[in-house]
Design a protein around this motif. Structure first.
Motif, PDB file in Angstrom:
ATOM      1  N   CYS A  65       2.778   9.443 -10.018  1.00  0.00           N
ATOM      2  CA  CYS A  65       1.920   9.583 -11.204  1.00  0.00           C
ATOM      3  C   CYS A  65       1.200  10.923 -11.201  1.00  0.00           C
ATOM      4  CB  CYS A  65       0.904   8.434 -11.267  1.00  0.00           C
ATOM      5  SG  CYS A  65       1.641   6.860 -11.756  1.00  0.00           S
ATOM      6  N   LEU A  66       0.725  11.343 -10.018  1.00  0.00           N
ATOM      7  CA  LEU A  66       0.069  12.651  -9.918  1.00  0.00           C
ATOM      8  C   LEU A  66       1.031  13.786 -10.276  1.00  0.00           C
ATOM      9  CD1 LEU A  66      -2.168  12.345  -6.716  1.00  0.00           C
ATOM     10  CD2 LEU A  66      -2.916  12.739  -9.060  1.00  0.00           C
ATOM     11  N   GLU A  67       2.238  13.668  -9.741  1.00  0.00           N
ATOM     12  CA  GLU A  67       3.252  14.676 -10.036  1.00  0.00           C
ATOM     13  C   GLU A  67       3.573  14.693 -11.528  1.00  0.00           C
ATOM     14  OE1 GLU A  67       7.770  15.240  -8.716  1.00  0.00           O
ATOM     15  OE2 GLU A  67       6.377  14.944  -7.029  1.00  0.00           O
ATOM     16  N   GLN A  68       3.718  13.504 -12.101  1.00  0.00           N
ATOM     17  CA  GLN A  68       4.020  13.389 -13.531  1.00  0.00           C
ATOM     18  C   GLN A  68       2.847  13.926 -14.372  1.00  0.00           C
ATOM     19  OE1 GLN A  68       4.709   9.382 -14.855  1.00  0.00           O
ATOM     20  NE2 GLN A  68       5.810  10.048 -16.692  1.00  0.00           N
ATOM     21  N   ALA A  98       0.845  -1.207   0.000  1.00  0.00           N
ATOM     22  CA  ALA A  98       0.000   0.000   0.000  1.00  0.00           C
ATOM     23  C   ALA A  98       0.875   1.251   0.000  1.00  0.00           C
ATOM     24  CB  ALA A  98      -0.943  -0.023   1.203  1.00  0.00           C
ATOM     25  N   GLN A  99       1.945   1.204   0.813  1.00  0.00           N
ATOM     26  CA  GLN A  99       2.869   2.350   0.835  1.00  0.00           C
ATOM     27  C   GLN A  99       3.510   2.550  -0.533  1.00  0.00           C
ATOM     28  OE1 GLN A  99       3.248   4.610   3.137  1.00  0.00           O
ATOM     29  NE2 GLN A  99       4.835   5.668   1.978  1.00  0.00           N
ATOM     30  N   ALA A 100       3.935   1.479  -1.176  1.00  0.00           N
ATOM     31  CA  ALA A 100       4.535   1.559  -2.522  1.00  0.00           C
ATOM     32  C   ALA A 100       3.527   2.090  -3.526  1.00  0.00           C
ATOM     33  CB  ALA A 100       5.065   0.201  -2.939  1.00  0.00           C
ATOM     34  N   ALA A 101       2.272   1.661  -3.387  1.00  0.00           N
ATOM     35  CA  ALA A 101       1.219   2.129  -4.285  1.00  0.00           C
ATOM     36  C   ALA A 101       0.972   3.617  -4.085  1.00  0.00           C
ATOM     37  CB  ALA A 101      -0.057   1.322  -4.083  1.00  0.00           C
ATOM     38  N   ARG A 102       1.003   4.073  -2.771  1.00  0.00           N
ATOM     39  CA  ARG A 102       0.829   5.503  -2.496  1.00  0.00           C
ATOM     40  C   ARG A 102       1.965   6.319  -3.113  1.00  0.00           C
ATOM     41  NH1 ARG A 102       0.499   4.216   2.920  1.00  0.00           N
ATOM     42  NH2 ARG A 102      -1.451   3.163   3.191  1.00  0.00           N
ATOM     43  N   VAL A 103       3.190   5.835  -2.988  1.00  0.00           N
ATOM     44  CA  VAL A 103       4.359   6.531  -3.568  1.00  0.00           C
ATOM     45  C   VAL A 103       4.220   6.593  -5.091  1.00  0.00           C
ATOM     46  CG1 VAL A 103       6.849   6.354  -3.934  1.00  0.00           C
ATOM     47  CG2 VAL A 103       5.897   6.005  -1.650  1.00  0.00           C
ATOM     48  N   LEU A 139       0.492  18.090 -17.730  1.00  0.00           N
ATOM     49  CA  LEU A 139      -0.504  19.141 -17.917  1.00  0.00           C
ATOM     50  C   LEU A 139       0.181  20.483 -18.169  1.00  0.00           C
ATOM     51  CD1 LEU A 139      -3.509  19.801 -17.940  1.00  0.00           C
ATOM     52  CD2 LEU A 139      -3.374  20.203 -15.483  1.00  0.00           C
ATOM     53  N   ASP A 140       1.258  20.749 -17.430  1.00  0.00           N
ATOM     54  CA  ASP A 140       2.027  21.981 -17.661  1.00  0.00           C
ATOM     55  C   ASP A 140       2.600  21.999 -19.067  1.00  0.00           C
ATOM     56  OD1 ASP A 140       1.460  22.810 -15.112  1.00  0.00           O
ATOM     57  OD2 ASP A 140       3.420  22.237 -14.276  1.00  0.00           O
ATOM     58  N   HIS A 141       3.171  20.865 -19.497  1.00  0.00           N
ATOM     59  CA  HIS A 141       3.736  20.772 -20.853  1.00  0.00           C
ATOM     60  C   HIS A 141       2.651  20.955 -21.910  1.00  0.00           C
ATOM     61  CE1 HIS A 141       7.785  19.803 -19.680  1.00  0.00           C
ATOM     62  NE2 HIS A 141       7.420  18.721 -18.988  1.00  0.00           N
ATOM     63  N   LEU A 142       1.493  20.346 -21.679  1.00  0.00           N
ATOM     64  CA  LEU A 142       0.387  20.459 -22.619  1.00  0.00           C
ATOM     65  C   LEU A 142      -0.094  21.907 -22.720  1.00  0.00           C
ATOM     66  CD1 LEU A 142      -1.633  19.056 -24.503  1.00  0.00           C
ATOM     67  CD2 LEU A 142      -3.076  18.640 -22.506  1.00  0.00           C
ATOM     68  N   THR A 143      -0.211  22.563 -21.592  1.00  0.00           N
ATOM     69  CA  THR A 143      -0.624  23.973 -21.580  1.00  0.00           C
ATOM     70  C   THR A 143       0.389  24.832 -22.338  1.00  0.00           C
ATOM     71  OG1 THR A 143      -1.685  23.620 -19.446  1.00  0.00           O
ATOM     72  CG2 THR A 143      -1.271  25.892 -20.084  1.00  0.00           C
ATOM     73  N   HIS A 144       1.674  24.581 -22.071  1.00  0.00           N
ATOM     74  CA  HIS A 144       2.729  25.312 -22.764  1.00  0.00           C
ATOM     75  C   HIS A 144       2.686  25.034 -24.276  1.00  0.00           C
ATOM     76  CE1 HIS A 144       6.517  27.297 -23.466  1.00  0.00           C
ATOM     77  NE2 HIS A 144       7.002  26.193 -24.054  1.00  0.00           N
ATOM     78  N   ALA A 145       2.459  23.780 -24.657  1.00  0.00           N
ATOM     79  CA  ALA A 145       2.383  23.424 -26.078  1.00  0.00           C
ATOM     80  C   ALA A 145       1.195  24.112 -26.739  1.00  0.00           C
ATOM     81  CB  ALA A 145       2.280  21.905 -26.239  1.00  0.00           C
ATOM     82  N   ASP A 146       0.066  24.197 -26.050  1.00  0.00           N
ATOM     83  CA  ASP A 146      -1.098  24.914 -26.585  1.00  0.00           C
ATOM     84  C   ASP A 146      -0.780  26.398 -26.780  1.00  0.00           C
ATOM     85  OD1 ASP A 146      -2.723  22.708 -26.779  1.00  0.00           O
ATOM     86  OD2 ASP A 146      -3.752  23.052 -24.851  1.00  0.00           O
TER      87      ASP A 146
END
Length: 169
Positions: free
Chosen positions: A34-37, A24-29, A42-49
């Motif tokens: 994944c959230l950070e990525q 569970a701890q590994a899954a949380r990490v 999303l930042d890259h996509l916004t910049h690309a737009d």
């Protein structure tokens, strides 16, 4: 109620619990990663737009500039053609002016029955004047310099070149 559990089962359950907690701890990490990525994506996509919008704007401006430049090019081509025609007309006028300004070294005297009738700048002008007085349109001959001239009374119309400054015959 009391439940009896064997030690071995208890140890197995504790081991399973520890494994489940570590998973569970590994899954949380992994979820946080994944959230950070996904945030980075999303930042890259916004910049690309934003970049794509800027490029679209630049493309539209480039098309407007190209259309304006094509119009200017057509105008310049037309002006170049006019300038070429103007230069040609000026050359023609210059040639005509130079031709008129050249000092003639001789004139052409038109004689009728041996008497001076008129003086002209060219042979053609003398012949036209004689024809307007009734001379035939054909039969004109040129006098060879140094050859004997027929008597004036035998020739109705004669054109004779005369250099400037010499007396007439």
């Amino acid at each position: 109620m009391i439940t009896l559990i064997r030690t071995r089962t208890l140890n197995t359950l504790r081991t399973d619990l520890a494994t489940a907690e570590s998973e569970a701890q590994a899954a949380r990490v992994e979820a946080n990663a994944c959230l950070e990525q996904s945030g980075d994506m999303l930042d890259h996509l916004t910049h690309a737009d934003d970049v794509a919008d800027g490029l679209r704007t630049d493309l539209a401006q480039s098309r407007l500039d190209a259309a304006r430049l094509e119009g200017e090019l057509e105008a310049l081509r037309a002006q170049a053609l006019l300038d070429t025609e103007d230069r040609q007309a000026l050359r023609t006028l210059l040639r005509a002016t130079r031709k008129q300004n050249q000092r003639a070294d001789r004139v052409y005297a038109l004689f009728h029955q041996g008497r001076l009738h008129s003086v002209h700048p060219t042979v053609e002008a003398a012949e036209i004047a004689a024809e307007s007085e009734g001379a035939p349109r054909s039969g004109w001959t040129t006098h060879t310099p140094g050859a004997a001239m027929p008597p004036a009374c035998e020739v109705a119309w004669r054109v004779q070149p005369l250099p400037f400054g010499t007396p007439t015959p």
